[in-house]
Design a protein around this motif. Structure first.
Motif, PDB file in Angstrom:
ATOM      1  N   PHE A  78      36.858  54.422  34.170  1.00  0.00           N
ATOM      2  CA  PHE A  78      37.593  53.155  34.159  1.00  0.00           C
ATOM      3  C   PHE A  78      38.345  53.061  35.478  1.00  0.00           C
ATOM      4  N   ASP A  79      37.834  52.304  36.389  1.00  0.00           N
ATOM      5  CA  ASP A  79      38.417  52.177  37.733  1.00  0.00           C
ATOM      6  C   ASP A  79      39.921  51.958  37.626  1.00  0.00           C
ATOM      7  N   MET A  80      40.716  52.994  37.967  1.00  0.00           N
ATOM      8  CA  MET A  80      42.163  52.910  37.797  1.00  0.00           C
ATOM      9  C   MET A  80      42.801  51.889  38.730  1.00  0.00           C
ATOM     10  N   LYS A  81      42.238  51.708  39.893  1.00  0.00           N
ATOM     11  CA  LYS A  81      42.770  50.688  40.798  1.00  0.00           C
ATOM     12  C   LYS A  81      42.646  49.309  40.153  1.00  0.00           C
ATOM     13  N   ARG A  82      41.493  49.030  39.596  1.00  0.00           N
ATOM     14  CA  ARG A  82      41.301  47.752  38.907  1.00  0.00           C
ATOM     15  C   ARG A  82      42.155  47.686  37.643  1.00  0.00           C
ATOM     16  N   PHE A  83      42.207  48.777  36.898  1.00  0.00           N
ATOM     17  CA  PHE A  83      42.969  48.822  35.654  1.00  0.00           C
ATOM     18  C   PHE A  83      44.437  48.472  35.899  1.00  0.00           C
ATOM     19  N   LEU A  84      45.000  49.010  36.996  1.00  0.00           N
ATOM     20  CA  LEU A  84      46.418  48.816  37.274  1.00  0.00           C
ATOM     21  C   LEU A  84      46.715  47.544  38.062  1.00  0.00           C
ATOM     22  N   GLU A  85      45.779  47.125  38.902  1.00  0.00           N
ATOM     23  CA  GLU A  85      46.075  46.019  39.808  1.00  0.00           C
ATOM     24  C   GLU A  85      45.406  44.710  39.416  1.00  0.00           C
ATOM     25  N   LYS A  86      44.338  44.773  38.651  1.00  0.00           N
ATOM     26  CA  LYS A  86      43.589  43.561  38.325  1.00  0.00           C
ATOM     27  C   LYS A  86      43.778  43.116  36.885  1.00  0.00           C
ATOM     28  N   GLY A  87      44.696  43.745  36.181  1.00  0.00           N
ATOM     29  CA  GLY A  87      44.963  43.362  34.801  1.00  0.00           C
ATOM     30  C   GLY A  87      45.831  42.118  34.744  1.00  0.00           C
ATOM     31  N   PRO A  88      46.374  41.798  33.568  1.00  0.00           N
ATOM     32  CA  PRO A  88      47.243  40.628  33.433  1.00  0.00           C
ATOM     33  C   PRO A  88      48.422  40.712  34.394  1.00  0.00           C
ATOM     34  N   LYS A  89      48.838  39.568  34.916  1.00  0.00           N
ATOM     35  CA  LYS A  89      49.949  39.542  35.865  1.00  0.00           C
ATOM     36  C   LYS A  89      51.307  39.702  35.195  1.00  0.00           C
ATOM     37  N   SER A  90      51.337  39.704  33.879  1.00  0.00           N
ATOM     38  CA  SER A  90      52.575  39.910  33.143  1.00  0.00           C
ATOM     39  C   SER A  90      53.191  41.257  33.521  1.00  0.00           C
ATOM     40  N   ASP A  91      54.495  41.246  33.847  1.00  0.00           N
ATOM     41  CA  ASP A  91      55.159  42.497  34.194  1.00  0.00           C
ATOM     42  C   ASP A  91      55.193  43.453  33.009  1.00  0.00           C
ATOM     43  N   GLU A  92      55.331  42.930  31.795  1.00  0.00           N
ATOM     44  CA  GLU A  92      55.305  43.781  30.611  1.00  0.00           C
ATOM     45  C   GLU A  92      53.936  44.439  30.449  1.00  0.00           C
ATOM     46  N   ALA A  93      52.880  43.693  30.684  1.00  0.00           N
ATOM     47  CA  ALA A  93      51.534  44.251  30.573  1.00  0.00           C
ATOM     48  C   ALA A  93      51.310  45.332  31.622  1.00  0.00           C
TER      49      ALA A  93
END
Length: 414
Positions: free
Chosen positions: A146-161
């Motif tokens: 699971f590409d961690m860069k994508r997981f952390l940076e390309k997910g929902p823009k919500s700060d909580e998420a």
């Protein structure tokens, strides 16, 4: 809001650095990744690249990551927001504190952008070197699936998420690290889950005793730095009890969306997501620009209320949180700022109780505080940075802080 740049700019395992150990070799890395694969069910697809860096090189890496990941305008906005909320002192320098705080800590890090392990030369003693290695290589193995860069940076823009995703990443690595250590003793978290409960108080105590910069940092930074590891580890345990090995891939495929889901895994399982109540309107809105927007999550409220009341009452109140919204506005001409927030609680009684508790926040974060109206549902007056108006209506509480003397809240919808 718990997405402070400490959490989003840098992935690091804190609080394990002591001088003495050597950088591991390829054979040790291969052995450890094989163990991680056995624990998680995630196969090792290829060897993990690695290199050693000096302590000075580590601090430069932190600085470079922050510079590449966070714009100066974002750092300024976050610092202003933290000060406006009363979470850090007015003279606090967020960027400098972040670099200093992380610079004293890490022993190793998996660079998820360059897909490489970095070891801080001589940063861990022999007793902790293997644990650090397991933790960081857990990131590397997960990254191969699971590409961690994508997981952390390309997910929902919500700060909580984003905060929840960071807790997934670090929480899984912590869980795997503990499981690895227990296996050496012939034990397992499957049969000895109480080990995690015993670890939690020790984590904060160890950090405070070992790292002077951490121990003197504001409560918000200390708590949000620890949360991905402690909260995330307990979340992983809860889902592991339910799904076993499959829990690792399951959570990465469908990550939690809030710190509340991390704190209360049942809400993740039941798919209970935060609400997004409307913000109060402000007069002359066109004269302002938005510096930042997001939400104040359950974790944020717990920390804020704890800072000005006590942990027990803060935790009890924060657990009644159902959702929130906020933004920080800056006047285009004179640059004064207005904080707008709206939070929904589980009942009208909880909303009124929050308003009572928030009085202590106002009294604690401001030197000047004068009330013009004080009722069970309305607080208005003047503080250090201008006028304020707080209103409890039903289960919702709204706040405007920093209004100029000639400004009044606008009619709804403006």
């Amino acid at each position: 809001m718990a997405r402070s740049l400490i959490l989003t700019a840098v992935l690091t395992l804190p609080f394990l650095g002591r001088a003495g150990a050597q950088v591991p070799d390829a054979a040790q890395i291969q052995r450890v990744t094989a163990e991680i694969a056995d624990i998680t069910g995630l196969e090792v697809k290829h060897p993990v690249p690695y290199e050693a860096i000096s302590r000075a090189g580590w601090k430069k890496w932190v600085q470079d990551e922050i510079q590449a990941s966070v714009k100066p305008t974002e750092i300024r906005a976050e610092e202003l927001l933290l000060k406006k909320l009363g979470l850090v002192p007015q003279n606090f320098d967020l960027k400098s504190a972040t670099v200093d705080l992380l610079g004293e800590q890490a022993a190793a890090v998996y660079d998820h952008k360059r897909k490489k392990m970095l070891f801080v030369d001589g940063a861990t003693d022999d007793a902790m070197a293997e644990a650090v290695l397991v933790h960081e290589l857990s990131h590397a193995v997960a990254d191969q699936h699971f590409d961690m860069k994508r997981f952390l940076e390309k997910g929902p823009k919500s700060d909580e998420a984003q905060s929840a995703r960071m807790a997934v990443v670090e929480g899984q690595a912590m869980w795997i690290m503990v499981e690895s250590q227990l296996r050496k003793l012939g034990q397992s978290l499957k049969t000895n889950p109480g080990t995690l409960e015993m670890m939690l108080p020790a984590m904060g105590q160890m950090a405070a005793e070992t790292y002077p910069i951490f121990s003197s940092a504001p409560l918000y930074l200390r708590e949000t730095l620890l949360f991905p590891y402690s909260g995330g580890m307990m979340f992983q345990q809860a889902i592991f009890v339910r799904s076993g090995k499959d829990s690792f891939a399951e959570i990465l495929r469908k990550p939690p969306v809030s710190t509340q889901q991390i704190l209360h895994p049942a809400k993740y399982i039941q798919n209970i997501e935060p609400t997004h109540p409307a913000l109060p309107a402000v007069a002359a809105r066109k004269e302002y620009e938005s510096l930042t927007e997001g939400s104040i999550g359950e974790l944020d409220f717990r920390i804020l209320l704890q800072q000005y009341t006590n942990l027990q009452d803060a935790t009890k109140q924060a657990e009644k949180w159902r959702g929130s919204s906020l933004d920080l506005l800056e006047h285009k001409r004179d640059k004064h700022t207005v904080l707008r927030w709206s939070v929904e609680w589980d009942t009208p009684e909880s909303a009124r109780e929050f308003l009572r508790m928030y009085r202590r926040v106002l009294a604690g974060k401001w030197k000047k505080l004068e009330y013009k109206e004080e009722t069970e549902t309305v607080l208005t007056g003047t503080g250090d940075d201008g006028n304020f108006r707080l209103v409890a209506e039903g289960a919702k509480v709204t706040g405007l802080e920093g209004l100029k003397p000639d400004e009044a809240p606008a009619r709804p919808g403006l």
